[in-house]
Design a protein around this motif. Structure first.
Motif, PDB file in Angstrom:
ATOM      1  N   PRO A 110       8.255   6.981  -3.379  1.00 18.59           N
ATOM      2  CA  PRO A 110       6.983   7.351  -4.001  1.00 18.59           C
ATOM      3  C   PRO A 110       6.893   7.044  -5.483  1.00 18.59           C
ATOM      4  CG  PRO A 110       8.375   9.284  -3.774  1.00 18.59           C
ATOM      5  CD  PRO A 110       9.115   8.141  -3.112  1.00 18.59           C
TER       6      PRO A 110
ATOM      7  N   CYS B 124       4.988   2.739   1.624  1.00 14.60           N
ATOM      8  CA  CYS B 124       6.153   2.755   0.751  1.00 14.60           C
ATOM      9  C   CYS B 124       7.063   3.930   1.064  1.00 14.60           C
ATOM     10  CB  CYS B 124       5.715   2.845  -0.717  1.00 14.60           C
ATOM     11  SG  CYS B 124       4.770   1.414  -1.283  1.00 14.60           S
TER      12      CYS B 124
ATOM     13  N   ARG C 135       0.850  -1.186   0.000  1.00 16.69           N
ATOM     14  CA  ARG C 135       0.000   0.000   0.000  1.00 16.69           C
ATOM     15  C   ARG C 135       0.887   1.238   0.000  1.00 16.69           C
ATOM     16  NH1 ARG C 135      -5.329  -1.476   1.841  1.00 16.69           N
ATOM     17  NH2 ARG C 135      -5.380  -3.689   2.374  1.00 16.69           N
ATOM     18  N   ARG C 136       0.454   2.260  -0.702  1.00 13.57           N
ATOM     19  CA  ARG C 136       1.318   3.414  -0.929  1.00 13.57           C
ATOM     20  C   ARG C 136       1.726   4.106   0.375  1.00 13.57           C
ATOM     21  NH1 ARG C 136       1.845   4.642  -6.216  1.00 13.57           N
ATOM     22  NH2 ARG C 136       2.460   6.804  -5.934  1.00 13.57           N
TER      23      ARG C 136
ATOM     24  N   GLY D 259       4.632   1.314  -6.323  1.00 11.67           N
ATOM     25  CA  GLY D 259       4.941   1.042  -4.920  1.00 11.67           C
ATOM     26  C   GLY D 259       5.929  -0.102  -4.843  1.00 11.67           C
ATOM     27  N   GLU D 260       6.334  -0.432  -3.636  1.00  8.58           N
ATOM     28  CA  GLU D 260       7.331  -1.489  -3.447  1.00  8.58           C
ATOM     29  C   GLU D 260       6.677  -2.869  -3.526  1.00  8.58           C
ATOM     30  OE1 GLU D 260       8.883  -0.449   0.326  1.00  8.58           O
ATOM     31  OE2 GLU D 260       9.597   1.517  -0.353  1.00  8.58           O
TER      32      GLU D 260
END
Length: 288
Positions: free
Chosen positions: A220, A217, A213-214, A224-225
């Motif tokens: 940016p 992370c 979920r952003r 996302g990761e």
């Protein structure tokens, strides 16, 4: 004989626009084309194509060059291994083009020999080899999913996580915490049945990986990761099984939407063409 019939079919169809003929060369992938070491077959095919062009000038048949897809680069992990395939492939294609030119020169005057171009395509080598001099002998590059990349490219070393540009927004249908998994509306019709494997676990097929979920992370950029421990390990027609650790599953409930990066983006990008979706901040992003 089959190749000659194909050329004759072009003539009999009354085609008047130029038909550019590429001779497909197998440089080691083993899927299609004349094996690069079969010099006599390459030369014979080139001469037959040139003869057909000369016998039917109005058909617009033109021998354009030699073409390949070095798909065996997808078996490599790391840029050095990918670069080795690129060097080998370019060398084999240059020799194939020279053999074709030699055969045509033997039957025609120098003025009558067409330019023999080299067309090369596969995403790993076209991404990992960035020195322009390494491509000096190549006239055309065709990196298939260079625009989007995917999990396969990332894990094999052709791109970074931040360069991934294709992900599927998938609804969570159920969460089975005691079994360490969640059921997503994210199956073969969305992801295809192509899978990939991480270098550290080459026997574990993965169809996709969930994105964090952003708000979780640090970077940016991109979607996302990757949560590499949250993997889509099985797909049926419309459903996918996501294996994930308990802390991550505890955050999911039916109805949640999660982003999943596909193992191979080509079919996903073709099927899911809805242009945009909105993420948490209201920012518009491509759906795929």
């Amino acid at each position: 004989e089959e190749k000659s019939k194909a050329g004759s079919a072009v003539v009999s169809a009354g085609v008047h626009n130029q038909v550019r003929v590429w001779i497909k060369v197998d440089v080691g992938y083993g899927r299609a084309g004349v094996p690069y070491e079969h010099t006599a077959e390459l030369q014979s095919l080139a001469c037959r194509t040139q003869q057909l062009s000369e016998a039917h000038p109005r058909a617009g048949i033109a021998l354009w060059g030699v073409l390949t897809h070095a798909g065996h680069s997808y078996a490599c992990y790391g840029r050095e291994a990918i670069a080795a395939v690129q060097r080998e492939t370019v060398g084999r294609m240059v020799r194939a083009a020279e053999e074709v030119r030699s055969a045509l020169s033997a039957r025609d005057s120098a003025e009558g020999v067409p330019t023999i171009r080299v067309s090369y395509g596969d995403t790993p080598t076209c991404s990992a080899v960035t020195d322009p001099s390494a491509w000096a002998a190549v006239d055309e590059l065709r990196p298939g999913n260079f625009q989007y990349y995917d999990l396969m490219q990332c894990w094999h070393g052709a791109c970074s996580e931040q360069q991934l540009a294709c992900a599927v927004l998938a609804p969570v249908l159920s969460v089975q915490r005691e079994r360490g998994r969640a059921l997503l509306l994210c199956g073969a019709v969305h992801m295809s049945k192509d899978s990939t494997a991480h270098e550290a676990d080459k026997h574990a097929n993965t169809f996709g990986v969930m994105v964090a979920r952003r708000e979780e992370c640090a970077d940016p950029r991109g979607f996302g990761e990757l949560c590499e421990e949250a993997r889509l390990v099985r797909v049926s027609q419309e459903h996918g099984i996501l294996h994930a650790p308990r802390p991550l599953l505890d955050k999911l409930v039916p109805g949640d939407m999660v982003l999943v990066v596909p193992a191979h983006s080509c079919l996903t990008a073709d099927v899911l063409r809805t242009p945009t979706f909105a993420i948490g901040s209201g920012e518009e992003m491509p759906r795929v």
